[in-house]
Design a protein around this motif. Structure first.
Motif, mmCIF file in Angstrom:
data_model
loop_
_atom_site.group_PDB
_atom_site.id
_atom_site.type_symbol
_atom_site.label_atom_id
_atom_site.label_comp_id
_atom_site.label_asym_id
_atom_site.label_seq_id
_atom_site.Cartn_x
_atom_site.Cartn_y
_atom_site.Cartn_z
ATOM 1 N N LYS A 1 -4.728 5.665 1.696
ATOM 2 C CA LYS A 1 -4.403 5.636 0.268
ATOM 3 C C LYS A 1 -2.952 5.226 0.012
ATOM 4 O O LYS A 1 -2.608 4.872 -1.103
ATOM 5 C CB LYS A 1 -4.585 7.039 -0.333
ATOM 6 C CG LYS A 1 -6.001 7.349 -0.768
ATOM 7 C CD LYS A 1 -6.098 8.780 -1.256
ATOM 8 C CE LYS A 1 -5.481 8.939 -2.621
ATOM 9 N NZ LYS A 1 -6.346 9.693 -3.543
ATOM 10 N N GLY A 2 -2.116 5.354 1.026
ATOM 11 C CA GLY A 2 -0.702 4.998 0.870
ATOM 12 C C GLY A 2 0.161 6.128 0.337
ATOM 13 O O GLY A 2 1.348 5.946 0.104
ATOM 14 N N ASN A 3 -0.424 7.336 0.164
ATOM 15 C CA ASN A 3 0.385 8.441 -0.388
ATOM 16 C C ASN A 3 0.797 9.481 0.651
ATOM 17 O O ASN A 3 1.394 10.499 0.299
ATOM 18 C CB ASN A 3 -0.344 9.110 -1.568
ATOM 19 C CG ASN A 3 -1.602 9.838 -1.155
ATOM 20 O OD1 ASN A 3 -2.242 9.473 -0.162
ATOM 21 N ND2 ASN A 3 -1.976 10.864 -1.896
ATOM 22 N N VAL A 4 0.470 9.241 1.915
ATOM 23 C CA VAL A 4 0.998 10.080 3.004
ATOM 24 C C VAL A 4 1.689 9.133 3.977
ATOM 25 O O VAL A 4 1.094 8.143 4.411
ATOM 26 C CB VAL A 4 -0.125 10.849 3.733
ATOM 27 C CG1 VAL A 4 0.451 11.660 4.886
ATOM 28 C CG2 VAL A 4 -0.877 11.756 2.770
ATOM 29 N N ASN B 1 -5.999 -2.384 6.783
ATOM 30 C CA ASN B 1 -5.855 -1.480 5.620
ATOM 31 C C ASN B 1 -4.444 -1.485 5.030
ATOM 32 O O ASN B 1 -4.170 -0.714 4.123
ATOM 33 C CB ASN B 1 -6.143 -0.027 6.031
ATOM 34 C CG ASN B 1 -7.582 0.200 6.423
ATOM 35 O OD1 ASN B 1 -8.441 -0.610 6.112
ATOM 36 N ND2 ASN B 1 -7.840 1.310 7.106
ATOM 37 N N ASP B 2 -3.541 -2.279 5.589
ATOM 38 C CA ASP B 2 -2.137 -2.299 5.157
ATOM 39 C C ASP B 2 -1.487 -0.912 5.314
ATOM 40 O O ASP B 2 -0.790 -0.434 4.424
ATOM 41 C CB ASP B 2 -2.026 -2.787 3.702
ATOM 42 C CG ASP B 2 -0.581 -3.114 3.316
ATOM 43 O OD1 ASP B 2 0.236 -3.362 4.212
ATOM 44 O OD2 ASP B 2 -0.279 -3.106 2.105
ATOM 45 N N GLN B 3 -1.751 -0.274 6.461
ATOM 46 C CA GLN B 3 -1.151 1.041 6.739
ATOM 47 C C GLN B 3 0.079 0.950 7.649
ATOM 48 O O GLN B 3 0.747 1.934 7.892
ATOM 49 C CB GLN B 3 -2.185 1.969 7.396
ATOM 50 C CG GLN B 3 -3.325 2.371 6.467
ATOM 51 C CD GLN B 3 -4.331 3.267 7.168
ATOM 52 O OE1 GLN B 3 -5.466 2.855 7.409
ATOM 53 N NE2 GLN B 3 -3.935 4.477 7.526
ATOM 54 N N MET B 4 0.337 -0.258 8.155
ATOM 55 C CA MET B 4 1.500 -0.451 9.018
ATOM 56 C C MET B 4 2.734 -0.507 8.114
ATOM 57 O O MET B 4 2.731 -1.249 7.128
ATOM 58 C CB MET B 4 1.320 -1.785 9.756
ATOM 59 C CG MET B 4 1.986 -1.874 11.089
ATOM 60 S SD MET B 4 1.403 -0.678 12.299
ATOM 61 C CE MET B 4 -0.032 -1.505 12.974
ATOM 62 N N LYS C 1 0.827 -1.205 0.000
ATOM 63 C CA LYS C 1 0.000 0.000 0.000
ATOM 64 C C LYS C 1 0.863 1.258 0.000
ATOM 65 O O LYS C 1 0.607 2.214 -0.737
ATOM 66 C CB LYS C 1 -0.926 -0.036 1.230
ATOM 67 C CG LYS C 1 -1.704 1.230 1.533
ATOM 68 C CD LYS C 1 -2.871 1.454 0.613
ATOM 69 C CE LYS C 1 -4.055 0.516 0.780
ATOM 70 N NZ LYS C 1 -4.911 0.776 1.913
ATOM 71 N N CYS C 2 1.905 1.246 0.826
ATOM 72 C CA CYS C 2 2.719 2.456 1.022
ATOM 73 C C CYS C 2 3.623 2.683 -0.189
ATOM 74 O O CYS C 2 4.494 1.874 -0.481
ATOM 75 C CB CYS C 2 3.553 2.309 2.296
ATOM 76 S SG CYS C 2 4.606 3.729 2.599
ATOM 77 N N ASN D 1 10.256 -0.154 -2.975
ATOM 78 C CA ASN D 1 11.546 -0.757 -3.308
ATOM 79 C C ASN D 1 12.125 -1.575 -2.159
ATOM 80 O O ASN D 1 13.251 -2.047 -2.239
ATOM 81 C CB ASN D 1 12.554 0.324 -3.718
ATOM 82 C CG ASN D 1 12.249 0.880 -5.102
ATOM 83 O OD1 ASN D 1 11.975 0.123 -6.024
ATOM 84 N ND2 ASN D 1 12.267 2.193 -5.240
ATOM 85 N N LEU D 2 11.367 -1.705 -1.083
ATOM 86 C CA LEU D 2 11.827 -2.510 0.046
ATOM 87 C C LEU D 2 11.047 -3.814 0.081
ATOM 88 O O LEU D 2 9.832 -3.826 -0.149
ATOM 89 C CB LEU D 2 11.572 -1.782 1.369
ATOM 90 C CG LEU D 2 12.684 -0.902 1.928
ATOM 91 C CD1 LEU D 2 12.719 0.416 1.215
ATOM 92 C CD2 LEU D 2 12.462 -0.683 3.413
#
Lengths: 80, 292
Positions: free
Chosen positions: B244-247, B209-212, B169-170, B175-176
């Motif tokens: 959203k993964g953009n912040v 939400n896959d925010q971690m 998500k992030c 690239n990790l």
């Protein structure tokens, strides 16, 4: 009018500043210290004669900047 | 500066492409803007540190005026903005909210990326941009979390080990892989804290939400307490992104792990010119390239 706005941690929130102050006081020999907690006070002078209105405005200040509601609560003490 | 270094700087300047412009926002007291700008420029994109006032004040010379919409990425850098008065990040955030709230919300809703490092993370939290559960309201009305004073009551300044846990998500960690990186921390207020009554629910939402993104671990890769978790963060959280993964906000400093020589083991362990911190900036640039 002048108000003192007290910002303090909600109950149950760890207060590392209070804890380490307590530790230091004990080290200095103040054995009777049971608890230390911290607060921040903002003295706010406000150009308003109606206390109700002034208080409403200060509540807004607390909500918008002075306190983070996740861990902090606020109280207002009128000085004049 | 030696001649060789000067030539290197010139070469570097000449290969900077201006199709991507990154704004590193500063006010009084921010102090990591130069390293952050350097990181982006090293990767060949245009980046500049701009003062918040350049975006709104009418006291600014014409050639120094800037518009947020001209940039494709924003970074809130580390430091002690406004002296960390009131709470870390609170004053910077209040100033942003008062003049740029709508612009920033549009920026996020239009998929552009915002990175907050250390004090920048604190600013994003105070802005209500993180945890950022609501896609339609990218800045919450009031903060939903806080980066509280470290449990140690000390300024924790050293290397930290972070396990990358994001599943895709992030956009800043694309690239990790599932790996452990070492970025330094330097903060006194970094303990991720949610409202006591909602802690479990918030953690579940962040995971679902896959925010971690990053969690503090020990040298064996296990979640561990102090000193591995430098501040006492709940669930060992070091960095999270919005829904959203953009912040993205994190307490450790990727810009201080950008070059190989930033690494603790340099030069014993030199395998590349760069450190792992580069991957964060490269991922952000790769994402912007795809946006265009």
């Amino acid at each position: 009018m002048i108000a003192d706005v007290y910002i303090e941690l909600k109950e149950g929130v760890t207060d590392p500043e209070g804890e380490s102050t307590k530790k230091a006081l004990k080290l200095l020999g103040f054995e009777n210290v049971k608890n230390v907690s911290t607060r921040k006070v903002f003295r706010i002078e406000i150009d308003e004669n109606d206390r109700g209105k002034a208080e409403e405005e200060i509540v807004q200040m607390c909500e918008k900047l002075l306190a983070n509601p996740v861990i902090q609560k606020y109280s207002i003490k009128w000085i004049s | 500066m030696q001649k060789g270094e000067m030539q290197k700087e010139e070469i570097q300047e000449s290969r900077i492409q201006e199709d991507i412009k990154i704004a590193v926002l500063r006010i009084e007291g921010t102090n990591c803007e130069d390293e952050t700008v350097r990181a982006f420029r090293e990767l060949g994109v245009f980046a500049e540190a701009i003062h918040l006032k350049q975006l709104y004040s009418d006291m600014i010379r014409d050639d120094e005026k800037r518009r947020l919409a001209d940039y494709s990425g924003i970074v809130f850098p580390g430091g002690f903005s406004a002296g960390d008065y009131v709470r870390a990040g609170a004053i910077f955030s209040a100033r942003v909210k008062s003049v740029l709230r709508k612009d920033l919300e549009d920026f996020i809703m239009n998929d552009y990326p915002i990175l907050g490092i250390c004090n920048g993370f604190q600013i994003l939290v105070e802005l209500g941009a993180l945890p950022g559960f609501d896609e339609d309201r990218p800045l919450a009305e009031t903060p939903e979390m806080v980066l509280a004073i470290n449990n140690s009551n000390r300024f924790e300044c050293r290397q930290s080990l972070l396990k990358h846990e994001n599943k895709g998500k992030c956009i800043f960690t694309k690239n990790l892989g599932e790996q452990i990186v070492m970025f330094p921390v330097a903060h006194a207020e970094g303990k991720v804290t949610f409202p006591a009554s909602a802690e479990k629910a918030y953690l579940e939402r962040l995971i679902d939400n896959d925010q971690m993104v990053f969690r503090y671990v020990n040298e064996d890769g296990e979640y561990a307490g102090y000193p591995w978790n430098p501040n006492g963060s709940v669930y060992n959280i070091a960095g999270i992104c919005n829904v959203k993964g953009n912040v993205f906000g994190l307490m450790p400093h990727p810009e201080r792990a950008f070059f190989a020589w930033n690494h603790l083991d340099y030069p014993r362990n030199e395998i590349d010119d760069y450190g792992e911190g580069r991957l964060i900036f490269q991922s952000m640039i790769d994402y912007i390239r795809k946006l265009k």
